[in-house]
Motif scaffolding. Structure first.
Motif, mmCIF file in Angstrom:
data_model
loop_
_atom_site.group_PDB
_atom_site.id
_atom_site.type_symbol
_atom_site.label_atom_id
_atom_site.label_comp_id
_atom_site.label_asym_id
_atom_site.label_seq_id
_atom_site.Cartn_x
_atom_site.Cartn_y
_atom_site.Cartn_z
ATOM 1 N N SER A 130 -2.375 -5.776 -2.040
ATOM 2 C CA SER A 130 -2.339 -4.342 -1.784
ATOM 3 C C SER A 130 -2.821 -3.524 -2.979
ATOM 4 N N ALA A 131 -2.673 -4.047 -4.180
ATOM 5 C CA ALA A 131 -3.101 -3.290 -5.364
ATOM 6 C C ALA A 131 -4.609 -3.066 -5.332
ATOM 7 N N GLU A 132 -5.368 -4.117 -5.038
ATOM 8 C CA GLU A 132 -6.820 -3.989 -4.957
ATOM 9 C C GLU A 132 -7.222 -3.160 -3.746
ATOM 10 N N ALA A 133 -6.512 -3.341 -2.628
ATOM 11 C CA ALA A 133 -6.819 -2.585 -1.420
ATOM 12 C C ALA A 133 -6.591 -1.087 -1.634
ATOM 13 N N ALA A 134 -5.556 -0.738 -2.381
ATOM 14 C CA ALA A 134 -5.267 0.674 -2.635
ATOM 15 C C ALA A 134 -6.416 1.345 -3.376
ATOM 16 N N LEU A 135 -7.032 0.643 -4.293
ATOM 17 C CA LEU A 135 -8.164 1.197 -5.032
ATOM 18 C C LEU A 135 -9.338 1.477 -4.103
ATOM 19 N N ARG A 136 -9.528 0.628 -3.103
ATOM 20 C CA ARG A 136 -10.644 0.799 -2.170
ATOM 21 C C ARG A 136 -10.389 1.926 -1.168
ATOM 22 N N LEU A 137 -9.122 2.215 -0.902
ATOM 23 C CA LEU A 137 -8.786 3.194 0.124
ATOM 24 C C LEU A 137 -8.474 4.581 -0.413
ATOM 25 N N LYS A 138 -8.243 4.695 -1.692
ATOM 26 C CA LYS A 138 -7.691 5.962 -2.230
ATOM 27 C C LYS A 138 -8.598 7.171 -2.000
ATOM 28 N N ASP A 139 -9.907 6.954 -1.915
ATOM 29 C CA ASP A 139 -10.818 8.094 -1.748
ATOM 30 C C ASP A 139 -11.054 8.477 -0.291
ATOM 31 N N VAL A 140 -10.569 7.663 0.638
ATOM 32 C CA VAL A 140 -10.821 7.963 2.053
ATOM 33 C C VAL A 140 -9.547 8.128 2.868
ATOM 34 N N TRP A 141 -8.408 7.733 2.307
ATOM 35 C CA TRP A 141 -7.207 7.703 3.137
ATOM 36 C C TRP A 141 -6.587 9.086 3.282
ATOM 37 N N PRO A 142 -6.014 9.396 4.471
ATOM 38 C CA PRO A 142 -5.428 10.722 4.685
ATOM 39 C C PRO A 142 -4.266 11.019 3.744
ATOM 40 N N ASN A 143 -4.140 12.299 3.414
ATOM 41 C CA ASN A 143 -2.991 12.804 2.667
ATOM 42 C C ASN A 143 -2.017 13.434 3.653
ATOM 43 N N LEU A 202 0.826 -1.205 0.000
ATOM 44 C CA LEU A 202 0.000 0.000 0.000
ATOM 45 C C LEU A 202 0.863 1.259 0.000
ATOM 46 N N ARG A 203 1.914 1.248 0.779
ATOM 47 C CA ARG A 203 2.812 2.408 0.808
ATOM 48 C C ARG A 203 3.402 2.664 -0.571
ATOM 49 N N ASP A 204 3.798 1.599 -1.258
ATOM 50 C CA ASP A 204 4.361 1.753 -2.596
ATOM 51 C C ASP A 204 3.322 2.231 -3.601
ATOM 52 N N SER A 205 2.031 2.023 -3.255
ATOM 53 C CA SER A 205 0.949 2.491 -4.123
ATOM 54 C C SER A 205 0.434 3.868 -3.721
ATOM 55 N N GLY A 206 1.096 4.493 -2.755
ATOM 56 C CA GLY A 206 0.721 5.835 -2.350
ATOM 57 C C GLY A 206 -0.232 5.912 -1.179
ATOM 58 N N ILE A 207 -0.527 4.763 -0.539
ATOM 59 C CA ILE A 207 -1.397 4.739 0.637
ATOM 60 C C ILE A 207 -0.532 4.428 1.852
ATOM 61 N N ASP A 208 -0.256 5.439 2.656
ATOM 62 C CA ASP A 208 0.623 5.276 3.818
ATOM 63 C C ASP A 208 -0.239 5.011 5.050
ATOM 64 N N LEU A 209 -0.275 3.755 5.508
ATOM 65 C CA LEU A 209 -1.117 3.402 6.642
ATOM 66 C C LEU A 209 -0.705 4.103 7.927
ATOM 67 N N SER A 210 0.500 4.622 7.985
ATOM 68 C CA SER A 210 0.950 5.305 9.192
ATOM 69 C C SER A 210 0.238 6.638 9.397
ATOM 70 N N LEU A 211 -0.567 7.072 8.432
ATOM 71 C CA LEU A 211 -1.267 8.349 8.538
ATOM 72 C C LEU A 211 -2.650 8.225 9.154
ATOM 73 N N ALA A 212 -3.022 7.045 9.639
ATOM 74 C CA ALA A 212 -4.313 6.904 10.316
ATOM 75 C C ALA A 212 -4.360 7.799 11.553
ATOM 76 N N ASP A 213 -5.577 8.199 11.938
ATOM 77 C CA ASP A 213 -5.746 9.006 13.138
ATOM 78 C C ASP A 213 -5.697 8.151 14.396
ATOM 79 N N ARG A 214 -6.178 6.909 14.307
ATOM 80 C CA ARG A 214 -6.141 5.978 15.435
ATOM 81 C C ARG A 214 -5.756 4.603 14.922
ATOM 82 N N PHE A 215 -4.967 3.884 15.714
ATOM 83 C CA PHE A 215 -4.582 2.509 15.415
ATOM 84 C C PHE A 215 -5.112 1.619 16.536
ATOM 85 N N VAL A 216 -5.847 0.587 16.176
ATOM 86 C CA VAL A 216 -6.315 -0.405 17.139
ATOM 87 C C VAL A 216 -5.693 -1.734 16.742
ATOM 88 N N GLY A 217 -4.830 -2.273 17.594
ATOM 89 C CA GLY A 217 -4.116 -3.494 17.251
ATOM 90 C C GLY A 217 -4.391 -4.614 18.222
#
Length: 278
Positions: free
Chosen positions: A264-277, A34-49
């Motif tokens: 991650s390629a398919e996941a990036a398409l699903r996240l691109k409109d909602v993920w933080p910049n 995802l990071r290589d596709s431009g979706i950086d998961l580290s930019l979430a507002d909250r992480f629940v693990g």
């Protein structure tokens, strides 16, 4: 809230579920792809693990590279007790019982298992994550208090160091010892729910990544997300095949990681409109 903003101005929570080392490898592959596709998961507002997801969440919340989770381990070998594990999971699966009571009994059995030193597991998880301090970002790590059988959500304001919180969240009973923190003992947060998604309530968008969705169903409270938009990402059929039945199988780590990168390629398409910049 972080200073990053999703494309539509809403807050985003990232929920990462349990999955053992194999699920962790898949999560790391997904995050890297995802990071290589431009979706950086580290930019979430909250992480629940939860369990493996807690380790990946700690790395992401710290802004680290999830690929480092694939380093060969130099820690003490795992000393699982298969007979005790079977007894514990028979207790957890017994019908008609109160879930918290079952988790208390599982915790008692876990304390009796001879599966190593808690300090070794704390060092193991701290070394794996490569993060010694709680990150500034909003990270929640789940565990089960064996005295009450109830969920404990660790944060940077709690009594647990980050390595101890990660150790408690990953303390699969019969595989790793319960972790003592502030006078109590804690075990794997996945015994309550594979994702504990209700801890993300309040976010506008909740992205739930479930390595073991094909093995463990969510619980009712995982649907208590208010009006949030939910996006769920799970292993596809090919990934499930390479996972196999043993989430501790070293031979499955590289294939599981590759499956995560592929998905991650398919996941990036699903996240691109909602993920933080940034």
């Amino acid at each position: 809230m972080s200073e990053t903003v999703s494309p539509n101005g809403s807050s985003v929570a990232l929920v990462l579920g349990g999955g053992g080392p194999v699920g962790l490898a898949w999560l790391a592959g997904l995050a890297t792809g995802l990071r290589d596709s431009g979706i950086d998961l580290s930019l979430a507002d909250r992480f629940v693990g939860t369990s493996a997801g807690a380790v990946v969440g700690a790395v992401l919340a710290d802004g680290g590279d999830p690929a480092r989770l694939l380093r060969p381990s130099t820690s003490a070998p795992v000393q699982a007790d298969p007979a005790r594990m079977a007894e514990i999971f028979a207790v957890l699966r017994a019908p008609g019982q109160d879930p918290a009571q079952a988790r208390r009994r599982a915790g008692e059995l876990a304390l009796a298992a001879q599966v190593g030193d808690p300090d070794e597991h704390i060092a193991r998880m701290g070394g794996l994550a490569g993060v010694a301090q709680w990150p500034a970002r909003d990270l929640v790590v789940t565990a089960i208090d064996i005295t009450t059988g109830e969920l404990r959500a660790w944060t940077r304001d709690g009594a647990a160091s980050l390595p101890a919180a990660l150790a408690s969240s990953t303390a699969v009973p019969g595989v790793f010892p319960p972790i003592p923190i502030d006078g109590r003992h804690y075990i794997d947060g996945g015994l309550r729910s594979p994702v504990n998604a209700d801890l993300a309530a309040g976010a506008d968008v909740v992205v739930i990544v479930e390595p073991l969705a094909h093995m463990f169903p969510r619980i009712t409270s995982d649907r208590e997300l208010g009006s949030a938009t939910e996006i769920s990402i799970v292993p596809d059929d090919d990934a499930i095949t390479v996972f196999g039945l043993d989430v501790f199988d070293p031979a499955a780590l590289a294939p599981a990681h590759a499956a995560g990168v592929r998905q991650s390629a398919e996941a990036a398409l699903r996240l691109k409109d909602v993920w933080p910049n940034p």
